[in-house]
Enzyme design. Structure first.
Site, PDB file in Angstrom:
ATOM      1  N   SER A 138       0.868  -1.180   0.000  1.00 57.82           N
ATOM      2  CA  SER A 138       0.000   0.000   0.000  1.00 57.82           C
ATOM      3  C   SER A 138       0.902   1.227   0.000  1.00 57.82           C
ATOM      4  CB  SER A 138      -0.890   0.002   1.248  1.00 57.82           C
ATOM      5  OG  SER A 138      -1.464   1.281   1.485  1.00 57.82           O
ATOM      6  N   TYR A 151      -1.558  -1.295  10.476  1.00 55.69           N
ATOM      7  CA  TYR A 151      -1.745  -1.595   9.053  1.00 55.69           C
ATOM      8  C   TYR A 151      -0.581  -1.048   8.235  1.00 55.69           C
ATOM      9  CZ  TYR A 151      -3.462  -1.301   4.277  1.00 55.69           C
ATOM     10  OH  TYR A 151      -3.571  -1.400   2.909  1.00 55.69           O
TER      11      TYR A 151
END
Length: 261
Positions: A138, A151
């Protein structure tokens, strides 16, 4: 037939990656929790692309899941040429307020599953004339993101893991690529528990899973180390190398924290 394994293949980017690879003639091994969605996808690729597609429905965060999946892969094919580590999700909120068990589950899926699966399947990948590993990270991998703290940390792990492994395998048939999408029109925000206001803000900058998958597979087959779809995403990731960390963290916190209740 050259075969690709895609984890988290039932929806979103995973589904789009499966379709992209099927369109390039790869047989598919599809795994995620939802057997119905996997079977629908398998039927679609068989009909549209005339390639083989097999399904392994399982909770990939469960103990021993990677070993069971690797054993199944070995029984399905001796021509595994692509491993796509896509399974994963995010949790939005302050670290101390999120249930620890949920965060541990996320870390298992985001980090330990791809680590274990790659270790189990590398011997088969090495036996191919050319093989590829695609790890889905990401743009959050490039900086700390308050309220998405673990995350972002898990995706930073995947990015660093990808680059280190890529170097170790530089003289082998296996090429490693890390794909780092920004906002994408998937159910990520819903599963992360993000507020409606934050989801609306992200939607304005979102790419489609199909576009992310196309760019990702093109970069994978070209042997690129890192792929960041979207010009704005590439610029923001590059800027984190030049802007003081305290500033990027403050900016990220300003985006995400104000939507917390």
């Amino acid at each position: 037939m050259k075969t690709a394994l895609i984890t988290g293949a039932s929806r979103g980017i995973g589904r789009a990656l499966a379709l992209e690879l099927a369109g390039r003639g790869y047989g598919l091994l599809l795994t995620a929790r939802s057997e119905d969605q996997l079977e629908q996808l398998a039927a679609e690729v068989r009909q549209r692309y005339k390639v083989e597609a097999h399904v392994f429905a399982a909770d990939l965060a469960a103990p021993g899941a990677a070993a069971r999946l690797a054993e199944w892969v070995g029984a399905q094919t001796t021509e595994l040429a692509v491993l796509v580590n896509n399974a994963g999700y995010g949790l939005w909120g302050r670290f101390e307020e999120l249930p620890l068990a949920q965060q541990q589950n996320m870390l298992q899926l985001n980090m330990l599953l791809p680590t274990e699966l790659t270790h189990y399947l590398l011997p088969q990948l090495r036996r191919q004339p050319k093989a590829y590993i695609l790890n889905i990270a990401s743009t959050a991998a490039y900086q700390a993101v308050p309220t998405l703290t673990l995350y972002a940390a898990s995706k930073a792990f995947l990015l660093t893991f990808s680059r280190g492994l890529r170097y170790e395998l530089r003289d082998s048939p296996v090429s490693v690529t890390c794909l780092s999408p920004g906002a994408t029109t998937t159910d990520f925000a819903d599963r992360a528990g993000m507020s409606a206001g934050l989801q609306e803000k992200a939607a304005k900058l979102s790419m489609t899973p199909a576009d992310v998958a196309r760019i990702g597979i093109e970069g994978l087959l070209a042997g690129e180390a890192e792929v960041i779809p979207g010009a704005l995403n590439r610029i923001s990731a590059k800027l984190t190398s030049f802007v003081p960390k305290a500033m990027t963290e403050k900016i990220a916190a300003g985006i995400y924290e104000k939507y917390l209740k």
